[in-house]
Write a protein that holds these residues in place. Structure first.
Motif, PDB file in Angstrom:
ATOM      1  N   ALA A  41      19.886  21.922  42.444  1.00 47.24           N
ATOM      2  CA  ALA A  41      20.313  23.107  41.692  1.00 47.24           C
ATOM      3  C   ALA A  41      21.804  23.378  41.886  1.00 47.24           C
ATOM      4  O   ALA A  41      22.488  23.785  40.936  1.00 47.24           O
ATOM      5  CB  ALA A  41      19.485  24.322  42.103  1.00 47.24           C
ATOM      6  N   MET A  42      22.315  23.139  43.091  1.00 46.10           N
ATOM      7  CA  MET A  42      23.755  23.311  43.331  1.00 46.10           C
ATOM      8  C   MET A  42      24.547  22.330  42.464  1.00 46.10           C
ATOM      9  O   MET A  42      25.539  22.710  41.832  1.00 46.10           O
ATOM     10  CB  MET A  42      24.082  23.083  44.813  1.00 46.10           C
ATOM     11  N   GLN A  43      24.126  21.076  42.429  1.00 40.41           N
ATOM     12  CA  GLN A  43      24.826  20.074  41.620  1.00 40.41           C
ATOM     13  C   GLN A  43      24.791  20.453  40.145  1.00 40.41           C
ATOM     14  O   GLN A  43      25.820  20.369  39.454  1.00 40.41           O
ATOM     15  CB  GLN A  43      24.206  18.698  41.826  1.00 40.41           C
ATOM     16  N   THR A  48      27.420  22.446  35.230  1.00 41.56           N
ATOM     17  CA  THR A  48      27.553  23.436  34.159  1.00 41.56           C
ATOM     18  C   THR A  48      28.911  24.124  34.238  1.00 41.56           C
ATOM     19  O   THR A  48      29.565  24.352  33.216  1.00 41.56           O
ATOM     20  CB  THR A  48      26.420  24.478  34.252  1.00 41.56           C
ATOM     21  N   THR A  49      29.332  24.438  35.450  1.00 42.61           N
ATOM     22  CA  THR A  49      30.643  25.077  35.636  1.00 42.61           C
ATOM     23  C   THR A  49      31.748  24.170  35.120  1.00 42.61           C
ATOM     24  O   THR A  49      32.675  24.632  34.443  1.00 42.61           O
ATOM     25  CB  THR A  49      30.871  25.410  37.124  1.00 42.61           C
ATOM     26  N   PHE A  55      36.092  28.461  29.896  1.00 41.65           N
ATOM     27  CA  PHE A  55      35.529  29.802  29.771  1.00 41.65           C
ATOM     28  C   PHE A  55      35.609  30.551  31.103  1.00 41.65           C
ATOM     29  O   PHE A  55      36.035  31.706  31.157  1.00 41.65           O
ATOM     30  CB  PHE A  55      34.072  29.724  29.307  1.00 41.65           C
ATOM     31  N   VAL A  56      35.195  29.894  32.175  1.00 43.45           N
ATOM     32  CA  VAL A  56      35.175  30.533  33.489  1.00 43.45           C
ATOM     33  C   VAL A  56      36.573  31.001  33.873  1.00 43.45           C
ATOM     34  O   VAL A  56      36.757  32.139  34.321  1.00 43.45           O
ATOM     35  CB  VAL A  56      34.607  29.574  34.568  1.00 43.45           C
ATOM     36  N   THR A  74      20.631  30.521  39.764  1.00 42.75           N
ATOM     37  CA  THR A  74      19.268  31.064  39.703  1.00 42.75           C
ATOM     38  C   THR A  74      18.509  30.487  38.511  1.00 42.75           C
ATOM     39  O   THR A  74      17.339  30.110  38.639  1.00 42.75           O
ATOM     40  CB  THR A  74      19.307  32.604  39.643  1.00 42.75           C
ATOM     41  N   ARG A  75      19.163  30.384  37.349  1.00 44.39           N
ATOM     42  CA  ARG A  75      18.517  29.788  36.180  1.00 44.39           C
ATOM     43  C   ARG A  75      18.211  28.311  36.417  1.00 44.39           C
ATOM     44  O   ARG A  75      17.119  27.833  36.071  1.00 44.39           O
ATOM     45  CB  ARG A  75      19.376  29.965  34.927  1.00 44.39           C
TER      46      ARG A  75
END
Length: 94
Positions: A41-43, A48-49, A55-56, A74-75
């Protein structure tokens, strides 16, 4: 919006990950305790980032970065856990 050069994007992304990864990992461990899927999930969160990095950097305020990461994490974790439950159910049918 100004596009970052590839080198600038890489450098900024590395700095971003170094700044937020320890705190996000701490959040992840507190939220999902013993999950064997934390690293996945971290990867996926940082992938995604990377994809949404313009955008970020430009559309979010710096004080919003961590909460945005937590939401993405979380998603991603929820999707992984849902996938694993489906696979487990399918295996139990055999």
């Amino acid at each position: 919006m100004v596009d970052l050069s590839k080198s600038e994007k890489n450098d900024d992304f590395v700095k971003f990950v170094r700044r937020h990864e320890p705190r996000l990992r701490s959040y992840a461990v507190r939220s999902f305790r013993d999950s064997q899927f934390l690293d996945e999930a971290m990867q996926e969160t940082f992938l995604t980032t990377w994809r949404k990095f313009e955008f970020v950097l430009h559309d979010l305020e710096p004080n919003q970065h961590f909460s945005w990461l937590c939401g993405v994490f979380t998603r991603k974790m929820s999707n992984i856990l849902r996938r694993e439950r489906r696979l487990t159910r399918k295996l139990e049918l055999f």
